[in-house]
Every structure is written in structure tokens, then in C-alpha cells.
Design a protein around this motif. Sequence first.
Motif, PDB file in Angstrom:
ATOM      1  N   ASN A  42       0.819  -1.200   0.000  1.00  0.00           N
ATOM      2  CA  ASN A  42       0.000   0.000   0.000  1.00  0.00           C
ATOM      3  C   ASN A  42       0.857   1.255   0.000  1.00  0.00           C
ATOM      4  O   ASN A  42       0.563   2.242  -0.700  1.00  0.00           O
ATOM      5  CB  ASN A  42      -0.934  -0.015   1.217  1.00  0.00           C
ATOM      6  N   LEU A  46       0.966   4.203  -2.928  1.00  0.00           N
ATOM      7  CA  LEU A  46       0.751   5.633  -2.686  1.00  0.00           C
ATOM      8  C   LEU A  46       1.958   6.463  -3.085  1.00  0.00           C
ATOM      9  O   LEU A  46       1.814   7.620  -3.507  1.00  0.00           O
ATOM     10  CB  LEU A  46       0.431   5.856  -1.207  1.00  0.00           C
ATOM     11  N   LEU A  54      -1.176  -1.951  -6.388  1.00  0.00           N
ATOM     12  CA  LEU A  54      -2.556  -1.994  -5.917  1.00  0.00           C
ATOM     13  C   LEU A  54      -3.204  -3.332  -6.249  1.00  0.00           C
ATOM     14  O   LEU A  54      -3.948  -3.897  -5.433  1.00  0.00           O
ATOM     15  CB  LEU A  54      -3.357  -0.846  -6.531  1.00  0.00           C
ATOM     16  N   ASN A  58      -4.723  -6.001  -3.640  1.00  0.00           N
ATOM     17  CA  ASN A  58      -6.091  -6.522  -3.692  1.00  0.00           C
ATOM     18  C   ASN A  58      -6.123  -8.048  -3.792  1.00  0.00           C
ATOM     19  O   ASN A  58      -7.062  -8.687  -3.305  1.00  0.00           O
ATOM     20  CB  ASN A  58      -6.827  -5.910  -4.886  1.00  0.00           C
ATOM     21  N   MET A 119      -9.095  -1.129   6.777  1.00  0.00           N
ATOM     22  CA  MET A 119      -8.119  -1.672   5.834  1.00  0.00           C
ATOM     23  C   MET A 119      -8.799  -2.454   4.712  1.00  0.00           C
ATOM     24  O   MET A 119      -8.426  -2.320   3.530  1.00  0.00           O
ATOM     25  CB  MET A 119      -7.139  -2.571   6.589  1.00  0.00           C
ATOM     26  N   ARG A 123     -10.837   1.985   1.591  1.00  0.00           N
ATOM     27  CA  ARG A 123      -9.955   2.750   0.713  1.00  0.00           C
ATOM     28  C   ARG A 123     -10.685   3.911   0.049  1.00  0.00           C
ATOM     29  O   ARG A 123     -10.150   5.028  -0.038  1.00  0.00           O
ATOM     30  CB  ARG A 123      -9.351   1.842  -0.358  1.00  0.00           C
ATOM     31  N   ASP A 124     -11.893   3.690  -0.418  1.00  0.00           N
ATOM     32  CA  ASP A 124     -12.643   4.733  -1.127  1.00  0.00           C
ATOM     33  C   ASP A 124     -13.543   5.535  -0.198  1.00  0.00           C
ATOM     34  O   ASP A 124     -14.303   6.385  -0.672  1.00  0.00           O
ATOM     35  CB  ASP A 124     -13.495   4.096  -2.229  1.00  0.00           C
ATOM     36  N   PRO A 128      -6.851   8.103   1.239  1.00  0.00           N
ATOM     37  CA  PRO A 128      -5.645   7.265   1.185  1.00  0.00           C
ATOM     38  C   PRO A 128      -4.786   7.342   2.443  1.00  0.00           C
ATOM     39  O   PRO A 128      -4.177   6.361   2.840  1.00  0.00           O
ATOM     40  CB  PRO A 128      -4.896   7.788  -0.041  1.00  0.00           C
ATOM     41  N   HIS A 131      -6.448   5.333   5.265  1.00  0.00           N
ATOM     42  CA  HIS A 131      -6.419   3.926   4.894  1.00  0.00           C
ATOM     43  C   HIS A 131      -5.014   3.355   5.074  1.00  0.00           C
ATOM     44  O   HIS A 131      -4.846   2.226   5.562  1.00  0.00           O
ATOM     45  CB  HIS A 131      -6.875   3.742   3.447  1.00  0.00           C
ATOM     46  N   MET A 132      -3.990   4.133   4.711  1.00  0.00           N
ATOM     47  CA  MET A 132      -2.605   3.679   4.909  1.00  0.00           C
ATOM     48  C   MET A 132      -2.304   3.526   6.393  1.00  0.00           C
ATOM     49  O   MET A 132      -1.665   2.555   6.818  1.00  0.00           O
ATOM     50  CB  MET A 132      -1.647   4.684   4.269  1.00  0.00           C
ATOM     51  N   THR A 135      -3.908   0.342   7.639  1.00  0.00           N
ATOM     52  CA  THR A 135      -3.159  -0.828   7.188  1.00  0.00           C
ATOM     53  C   THR A 135      -1.896  -1.017   8.018  1.00  0.00           C
ATOM     54  O   THR A 135      -1.551  -2.140   8.413  1.00  0.00           O
ATOM     55  CB  THR A 135      -2.784  -0.683   5.707  1.00  0.00           C
TER      56      THR A 135
END
Length: 475
Positions: A42, A46, A54, A58, A119, A123-124, A128, A131-132, A135
Motif C-alpha cells: 500500500n 501511494l 494496488l 487486492n 483496511m 480505501r474509497d 488514502p 487507509h494507509m 493498514t
Amino acid sequence: MDTFLGLDATLLARIQFGFTVSFHFIFPSISIGLASYLAVLNGLYLWTRDEVYLRVFNFWVKIFAIAFGMGVVSGIVMSYQFGTNWSVFSDLAGPVVGPLMAYEVLTAFFLEAGFLGIMLFGRDKVGPGLHMFATAMVAVGTAISATWILSVNSWMQTPQGFGMNADGQFIPEDWWAIVFTPSFPYRLAHTLTAAYLTTAFIVGGVGGWQLLRGRAHNAAARRMFSMAMWMIVVTAPLQVMVGHEHGLNTLEHQPVKIAAMEGHFHSHEDGAPLILFGLPDQEAGEMRYELSIPHLSSVIFGLGWNGAMEGLDVVPDEEEPPVAVIFWSFRVMVGLGFLMVGAGLWGLYARWRGHLYASPWLWRAMVAMGPSGLVAVIAGWITTEVGRQPYVVYNQLRTADAVSPLGASAVGWSLIAFIVIYFAVFGAGVLYILRLMHREPDTGEDDADAEPGPTRAAGITPQQQMDRGRAAPAE
């Protein structure tokens, strides 16, 4: 004596706990390494905005979620066994072990559970940056969880910082000494490195499988294989060095375990040999059909060419652990460790020659060694735990004195139930994980810039694909 299929209640309880721990140990070994791998993926996405990172993220995040869930469920079962099969241990060691286990829940499990949903699904939704952060917190949480659990285990291996009350309970006197026992740093480093190495071989094995399936055109498959080989070439030699230091620490604090691991039934005053293979005969107190290298065991343990090493002959028979189990589990672990170093060097050579994506024998080797990390960690766990016998708290509380007053038949039938249920439930989960690993990672537009390796359906033979791979730049 009350027995079930010829086994007494204590041995059955040990087998049951060993069985459930072995199943459980598989999933944290995967989730600890995968959590850090996902954080790295991740972060690289970024930083570079490379969609390949990515897609690899996923691909693996689904597998991580399932492994994490199965690890949680299998861990709960072990906690119940402390109260069912090992109630005497829970009563006597509870004042020390209980708070440490509670700290694991408060500082690690809540951290993992709190950020896991973000996590997986955020993400959406959260941006970002957050979310990072989520994670990374999941990765940190898995490492903290391992830290507390290994602190408990290390205290049981090298206990200190406690007193005893009139009822025989262990009473904490110095929490710093309890948490940071002499074996704790080595055990923590060895276990975490093993988790990262285990994950690297799983990722490398899946990447090799994807390449063997004619998917060398897929940039995500190539990227995961390349990253795994980099991780292996760094981590495998590091694990060998950490394991060596852990062995030196064990010699200092648990010399009987080392004697069993090395197969030394007799003391050696003028240099102990390194026994490569043999058949331990504990009843006769000798190693049959021994294949050994003179003096090398003393040299490895830093005692010099003629350094003396004590054997099991200085230990009363009732204090000896089961030598054959420890002797062979240790060799499985060490043998796989050196194979891992060899795999890393092979990958480095293939990368240097520009053949990383055109080396089907390397891919096959990585597929075959994909589960090797899991086998090695279980073998290492067996070496550590069986080597502590006949004690559950080393030199303080014997295993036979820590078991619950249960009948052998009750423990035996529950063991059979555990085996059936575990293979049914967790077997289904493992099969689903394997199905996810079999699927091709999502493709993207940038795959057009990757190695030109059309599938066989397009009429390209494997040899043509290999030839094209040789001309492709290494990632």
C-alpha cells in the motif's frame, strides 16, 4: 492407570493442545507476515502510483482476511483449554500468565480489530492517508500480539521475576523481569523473522504457480514473485543467524534441551561432534547409526575445538525430554532453513542473469517450497515446547502436575472431536484460500508494457514464452 487407547490423560491433554496449537500457529504465521507485506504494498502504491502494487494488494488482502479470521477462531479454542485440560496450570500460573494474555488483547487484538475493517473496505471511504494508517496499524497490531504471546512462552521457558505463595501459586514480583526474560528477545526475533520468511515463500510459491500457468504477461504475478525473491534472499540468511544466537541462549539457560536437540546422550570432554543423522535410542542412552562431524558441535556453540559439552548422562532419566521427537524436528527446521537460503541465492542468480521470469525450474522449486515456512515453524515450535518437558514452567512446575483431574476417556474423545471438526472447518477454509491463490491477479492496462508473454491459448509455446522472458528486463 486410567487410559484411552493406551494413553493416559496427561499425554492426551498434551496431544490435544499440541494439535490445536499447530493448527493455530499456521494462521498467525501467515497473517503477521502478510499484514506487513500489505502495508509495504500500500505504501509503494501511494508513493509511486503504480497500479501493479494496488492489484497485488487486492489479490492478497482477501487471503489475509480469511487467514486472520481463522487465526482468531483457532486461538479462542486454545484459551478454553487452559480452563478445561490445564486448570491446575491456570490456577498456579494464572497470576503471571493471565495479565500478560490480557495485555495482548488490550494492546494488540483491539488494535487489529479496530482498524481491520478500514483496511479491508475503507480505501474509497476514508481517504488514502487514513487507509494507509489503518493498514499500518493492523501490521503493528499483529507484531504486538506476537510480542505478548512470546513473552508468556518465554517466561514459561526461562521463568524469573516471581515468588511463590503458600498455595504454590506464582506471584509476580518484578513485571519487567517477567516480560523481558533472558530468552525473550531471541525468541521474538526468531519467530517474527520466521513469519516474514514464511510469508515470502507463500507469496513466491503463488507467484511461481502463476508464472507456470502461462501468466508471465501478468505484471502483478511478476511483481509478487520478484518481491518475494528479494525478501527471501535477505531474510533467510538473517533467520539462520538469529537462530544461531537463539541456540547459544538456549545452551546457557536450557542445556538439557540442547543436549536432546544435538542427540548428545553422553558428555564430551574434548569436543562434541555435530551429529547430522542417527536413530536416537533413549532407553539404551545412545545414538544408533550415527553420522557425525567430530568437534563441530562445540565449535558451532562457540566453545572451541576441544570445548566440553554435557550430555543427557548428567540428567536423571525422569528429567529427560523425548529425544527422538526433538532431534528430528530440529533437523527438519534447520534443513528447511538451509534450503531456503539456497532458494534465495538461486533467485538472486536468476535475477542477475536476467532469467527471473524465464526459469521454470526456479518457479517449480518455489511452488514446492511454498509451504516450507509453515512446516519449519511447526517443527521449531515442537522443538521448543517438547524440549521443555517434563516441565510446563521450566524447572518449576511439572507438566504432570499442571493437568486437570480428568479421565483419559474424556480427553481422548474430545481430542477425536477436535480432529474431525478442525479438518472439516479449517480444511474448508484452507481449500478456499488455495482457490483464491489459484486465480489470476486482476490485469490492467499497464500489462501491455510488461513482458510479452501471451498465453498458450494464443498459440505461444512454453519455450517461446521462456525465450521472450529471457529478453525481458528484471523487475
